[in-house]
Design a protein around this motif. Sequence first.
Motif, PDB file in Angstrom:
ATOM      1  N   UNK A 194     -17.454 -30.664  44.818  1.00 32.07           N
ATOM      2  CA  UNK A 194     -19.629 -31.029  44.262  1.00 32.07           C
ATOM      3  C   UNK A 194     -20.402 -29.184  44.160  1.00 32.07           C
ATOM      4  N   UNK A 195     -19.226 -28.417  45.001  1.00 36.10           N
ATOM      5  CA  UNK A 195     -20.175 -27.276  44.880  1.00 36.10           C
ATOM      6  C   UNK A 195     -20.018 -26.313  43.023  1.00 36.10           C
ATOM      7  N   UNK A 196     -19.650 -26.940  42.462  1.00 34.79           N
ATOM      8  CA  UNK A 196     -19.118 -26.555  40.994  1.00 34.79           C
ATOM      9  C   UNK A 196     -20.301 -27.974  39.860  1.00 34.79           C
TER      10      UNK A 196
ATOM     11  N   UNK B   9     -28.497 -27.814  50.235  1.00 36.94           N
ATOM     12  CA  UNK B   9     -28.105 -28.162  51.335  1.00 36.94           C
ATOM     13  C   UNK B   9     -26.500 -28.405  51.799  1.00 36.94           C
ATOM     14  N   UNK B  10     -25.892 -28.955  50.978  1.00 39.65           N
ATOM     15  CA  UNK B  10     -24.222 -28.689  50.648  1.00 39.65           C
ATOM     16  C   UNK B  10     -23.867 -27.325  50.515  1.00 39.65           C
ATOM     17  N   UNK B  11     -24.440 -26.409  49.691  1.00 42.96           N
ATOM     18  CA  UNK B  11     -23.888 -25.437  49.747  1.00 42.96           C
ATOM     19  C   UNK B  11     -24.243 -23.891  50.417  1.00 42.96           C
ATOM     20  N   UNK B  12     -25.268 -23.782  50.477  1.00 43.90           N
ATOM     21  CA  UNK B  12     -25.590 -23.237  51.410  1.00 43.90           C
ATOM     22  C   UNK B  12     -26.170 -23.158  52.791  1.00 43.90           C
TER      23      UNK B  12
ATOM     24  N   UNK C  66     -11.453 -31.233  57.224  1.00 43.13           N
ATOM     25  CA  UNK C  66     -10.538 -32.810  57.887  1.00 43.13           C
ATOM     26  C   UNK C  66      -9.444 -32.457  57.008  1.00 43.13           C
ATOM     27  N   UNK C  67      -9.664 -33.116  55.566  1.00 41.02           N
ATOM     28  CA  UNK C  67      -7.886 -33.043  54.389  1.00 41.02           C
ATOM     29  C   UNK C  67      -8.590 -32.590  53.789  1.00 41.02           C
ATOM     30  N   UNK C  68      -7.309 -32.636  52.826  1.00 40.58           N
ATOM     31  CA  UNK C  68      -6.771 -31.629  51.112  1.00 40.58           C
ATOM     32  C   UNK C  68      -7.999 -32.740  49.592  1.00 40.58           C
ATOM     33  N   UNK C  69      -7.835 -33.623  50.491  1.00 43.09           N
ATOM     34  CA  UNK C  69      -8.672 -34.450  49.566  1.00 43.09           C
ATOM     35  C   UNK C  69     -10.285 -34.196  49.792  1.00 43.09           C
ATOM     36  N   UNK C  70     -11.146 -34.351  51.210  1.00 41.42           N
ATOM     37  CA  UNK C  70     -12.434 -33.974  51.334  1.00 41.42           C
ATOM     38  C   UNK C  70     -12.309 -32.413  51.017  1.00 41.42           C
ATOM     39  N   UNK C  71     -11.941 -31.145  51.018  1.00 37.92           N
ATOM     40  CA  UNK C  71     -11.410 -30.378  50.728  1.00 37.92           C
ATOM     41  C   UNK C  71     -12.138 -29.925  48.694  1.00 37.92           C
ATOM     42  N   UNK C  72     -11.163 -30.724  48.140  1.00 41.37           N
ATOM     43  CA  UNK C  72     -11.218 -30.759  46.959  1.00 41.37           C
ATOM     44  C   UNK C  72     -12.541 -31.777  46.030  1.00 41.37           C
TER      45      UNK C  72
END
Length: 141
Positions: free
Chosen positions: A108-110, A77-80, A97-103
Amino acid sequence: MSFNNQSKLIVMPQPSQLVIASTYIELLLNHFSLVFLILGTIGFLGNCLIFLHPKVRTNTCSIYLLCSTISDELDLVLNLLPNYLSMYGYSIPYVTTSSIMCKFIMFIRTFLPQLSVNFIILALIDRFACSYNLTSKWFLG
């Protein structure tokens, strides 16, 4: 001695046929993530029905496998799903949104696929530990 030197005619497809075939392949590959999401959700629901049965849920191995299934579904759900929706122009606000959220999203993806594998390993260790006596040579060292 004679050699059979027969030539075979190889018919090459027309360029228009190649374009049509590549278009179908591109559409098929774009929708694989949706197919995986649907089949994964069906498998998740089936595993929940099996592992939450009253006779099975008291076993710790089934709890590990249920947690692995939940982790796999969260991963789907969170990746695909966001990747599939982004192909059709739907923006994913929590990624940009932000670099922190991107990190955090990259974490989470890993983390989720690794968490699923770790729960399966715990289930294997649990089955191994339950199948031997405490006086076995494996435990006495």
